[in-house]
Scaffold this motif. Sequence first.
Motif, short mmCIF file in Angstrom:
data_model
loop_
_atom_site.label_atom_id
_atom_site.label_comp_id
_atom_site.label_asym_id
_atom_site.label_seq_id
_atom_site.Cartn_x
_atom_site.Cartn_y
_atom_site.Cartn_z
N CYS A 172 -5.82 2.05 -4.77
CA CYS A 172 -4.71 1.84 -3.85
C CYS A 172 -4.22 3.17 -3.28
O CYS A 172 -4.65 4.24 -3.70
CB CYS A 172 -3.58 1.10 -4.56
SG CYS A 172 -2.97 1.94 -6.03
N GLY A 173 -3.31 3.08 -2.33
CA GLY A 173 -2.69 4.27 -1.79
C GLY A 173 -3.25 4.76 -0.48
O GLY A 173 -3.11 5.93 -0.13
N HIS A 174 -3.90 3.86 0.30
CA HIS A 174 -4.46 4.25 1.59
C HIS A 174 -4.05 3.22 2.65
O HIS A 174 -4.18 2.01 2.44
CB HIS A 174 -5.99 4.32 1.52
CG HIS A 174 -6.64 4.80 2.78
ND1 HIS A 174 -7.95 4.50 3.09
CD2 HIS A 174 -6.18 5.56 3.82
CE1 HIS A 174 -8.27 5.07 4.25
NE2 HIS A 174 -7.19 5.71 4.71
N VAL A 175 -3.53 3.70 3.76
CA VAL A 175 -3.30 2.89 4.96
C VAL A 175 -4.24 3.45 6.02
O VAL A 175 -4.14 4.62 6.40
CB VAL A 175 -1.84 2.98 5.44
CG1 VAL A 175 -1.68 2.30 6.79
CG2 VAL A 175 -0.90 2.37 4.41
N GLY A 213 -2.64 12.57 -3.79
CA GLY A 213 -2.79 11.12 -3.79
C GLY A 213 -2.10 10.38 -4.90
O GLY A 213 -1.90 9.16 -4.81
N GLN A 214 -1.74 11.06 -5.99
CA GLN A 214 -1.00 10.38 -7.06
C GLN A 214 0.49 10.29 -6.74
O GLN A 214 1.21 9.52 -7.38
CB GLN A 214 -1.21 11.12 -8.38
CG GLN A 214 -2.65 11.17 -8.85
CD GLN A 214 -3.30 9.79 -8.93
OE1 GLN A 214 -2.74 8.88 -9.54
NE2 GLN A 214 -4.46 9.64 -8.31
N GLN A 215 0.95 11.08 -5.79
CA GLN A 215 2.37 11.09 -5.45
C GLN A 215 2.70 10.18 -4.28
O GLN A 215 3.79 9.59 -4.24
CB GLN A 215 2.81 12.52 -5.09
CG GLN A 215 2.74 13.51 -6.21
CD GLN A 215 3.05 14.91 -5.69
OE1 GLN A 215 2.17 15.70 -5.42
NE2 GLN A 215 4.33 15.18 -5.52
N VAL A 216 1.82 10.12 -3.30
CA VAL A 216 2.11 9.43 -2.05
C VAL A 216 0.89 8.64 -1.58
O VAL A 216 -0.24 8.93 -1.96
CB VAL A 216 2.51 10.42 -0.93
CG1 VAL A 216 3.85 11.08 -1.21
CG2 VAL A 216 1.42 11.48 -0.74
N THR A 217 1.15 7.66 -0.73
CA THR A 217 0.08 6.99 0.00
C THR A 217 -0.33 7.86 1.17
O THR A 217 0.48 8.57 1.76
CB THR A 217 0.56 5.62 0.47
OG1 THR A 217 0.69 4.77 -0.67
CG2 THR A 217 -0.37 4.98 1.47
N GLY A 258 9.81 13.50 -1.51
CA GLY A 258 10.15 12.18 -2.02
C GLY A 258 9.79 11.05 -1.09
O GLY A 258 10.16 9.89 -1.33
N CYS A 259 9.05 11.36 -0.02
CA CYS A 259 8.61 10.30 0.89
C CYS A 259 7.58 9.41 0.19
O CYS A 259 7.06 9.75 -0.88
CB CYS A 259 8.01 10.90 2.15
SG CYS A 259 6.51 11.87 1.88
N ALA A 264 0.83 -1.20 0.00
CA ALA A 264 0.00 0.00 0.00
C ALA A 264 0.87 1.26 0.00
O ALA A 264 0.54 2.24 -0.68
CB ALA A 264 -0.93 0.00 1.20
N LEU A 265 1.96 1.25 0.76
CA LEU A 265 2.83 2.42 0.79
C LEU A 265 3.52 2.66 -0.54
O LEU A 265 3.93 3.79 -0.84
CB LEU A 265 3.88 2.26 1.89
CG LEU A 265 3.40 2.58 3.31
CD1 LEU A 265 4.49 2.26 4.32
CD2 LEU A 265 2.98 4.04 3.43
N LEU A 266 3.64 1.62 -1.35
CA LEU A 266 4.22 1.77 -2.69
C LEU A 266 3.13 1.96 -3.74
O LEU A 266 3.42 1.91 -4.94
CB LEU A 266 5.08 0.55 -3.01
CG LEU A 266 6.26 0.33 -2.05
CD1 LEU A 266 6.95 -0.99 -2.35
CD2 LEU A 266 7.26 1.48 -2.12
N ARG A 267 1.88 2.16 -3.28
CA ARG A 267 0.72 2.39 -4.15
C ARG A 267 0.50 1.23 -5.11
O ARG A 267 0.14 1.41 -6.28
CB ARG A 267 0.86 3.74 -4.87
CG ARG A 267 0.81 4.90 -3.89
CD ARG A 267 1.13 6.23 -4.50
NE ARG A 267 2.47 6.33 -5.05
CZ ARG A 267 3.59 6.39 -4.33
NH1 ARG A 267 3.53 6.34 -3.02
NH2 ARG A 267 4.78 6.49 -4.91
#
Length: 354
Positions: A319-322, A283-287, A263-264, A12-15
């Motif tokens: 994807c992209g949610h914790v 949301g397209q850049q990070v989770t 860059g996180c 998830a963290l890597l989308r």
Amino acid sequence: MTPLLNDRYLRALLRQPVDQTPIWMMRQAGRYLPEYRAVRAQAGDFMALCRHAELACEVTLQPLRRYPLDAAILFSDILTIPDAMGLGLSFGSGEGPRFANPVRSARDVAALPVPDPEGELGYVMNAVRTIRRELKGQVPLIGFSGSPWTLATYMVEGGSSKTFTLIKQMLYREPALLHALLDKLTDSVILYLNAQVAAGAQALMLFDTWGGVLSTPAYQTFSLDYMARIVAGVTRHAEGRPVPITLFTKGGGQWLERMAATGCDGLGLDWTQSLGDARARVGQQVTLQGNMDPSVLYADPETITAEVARLLAEFGPGCGHVFNLGHGIHQDVDPERAGHFIAEVQRQSRAYHG
């Protein structure tokens, strides 16, 4: 190393696609659990518990025995680095952390050592290694640190503060002195987090608890720029897979774009931020991690169910949610309510993932 049986949180963290939204809770090993309170009493005091690898491992694993969580987080404290710098950390009953030797002058800053992660902080690395061994690949282990700004607030104020008077005086009267302190803390945090990865941490979190008390230009200069240095300086790949890093600035929802630009891999959100708005912005850049108000866990099960449904719908499919609370779980929450919360996230979130 033992193969990882559940990598939902890391994916998830890597989308990357997951079958359901992964969930863990900030402060999931803590005082709301009676089994934690028993081990804390056995250890004698909080820092003794942190320094005892087997007991720190035990309380790290306790919530995983109760709940089907998707990650474990190292049991430790954000103030381990300043403690290792010789500031005389103590925890008074009902008073929070206190430092006997606060940092107030150029001489104080110059005298601070950069702690050796396998020396003065070796007990943390021993805990990481012990936890990884005992997890047996069940879920990934999150390592963490406080941000340089947040650590500096405690070091200059001498403990917790509501007004941050002393460190803000330093910021505006002696900015070069504060930068010297933050430089040393940044170097220390990079070494500390890299040592955690070498010892077995599979993801990292940077807790910027007090970044939200700053103005926008001060946040950029005295908090975020240093976190960006950490993101650039920590190990991002180990054991044949990425080591994602999440930044969490409490009260920092207005700066999400700036944080994502470091860059996180992930951004933690407190409960005051709209999850849907945050996804639209970055949301397209990070989770995104979060962000239920921890106080919802005081409510009846039906209210908890409805709030989980609202937040999942607000983020939407994909994807992209914790899933997490917007800050640490409160110590007087009924563990049964926490269990209901976790079960509802897992039950309801499957519909949002193909």
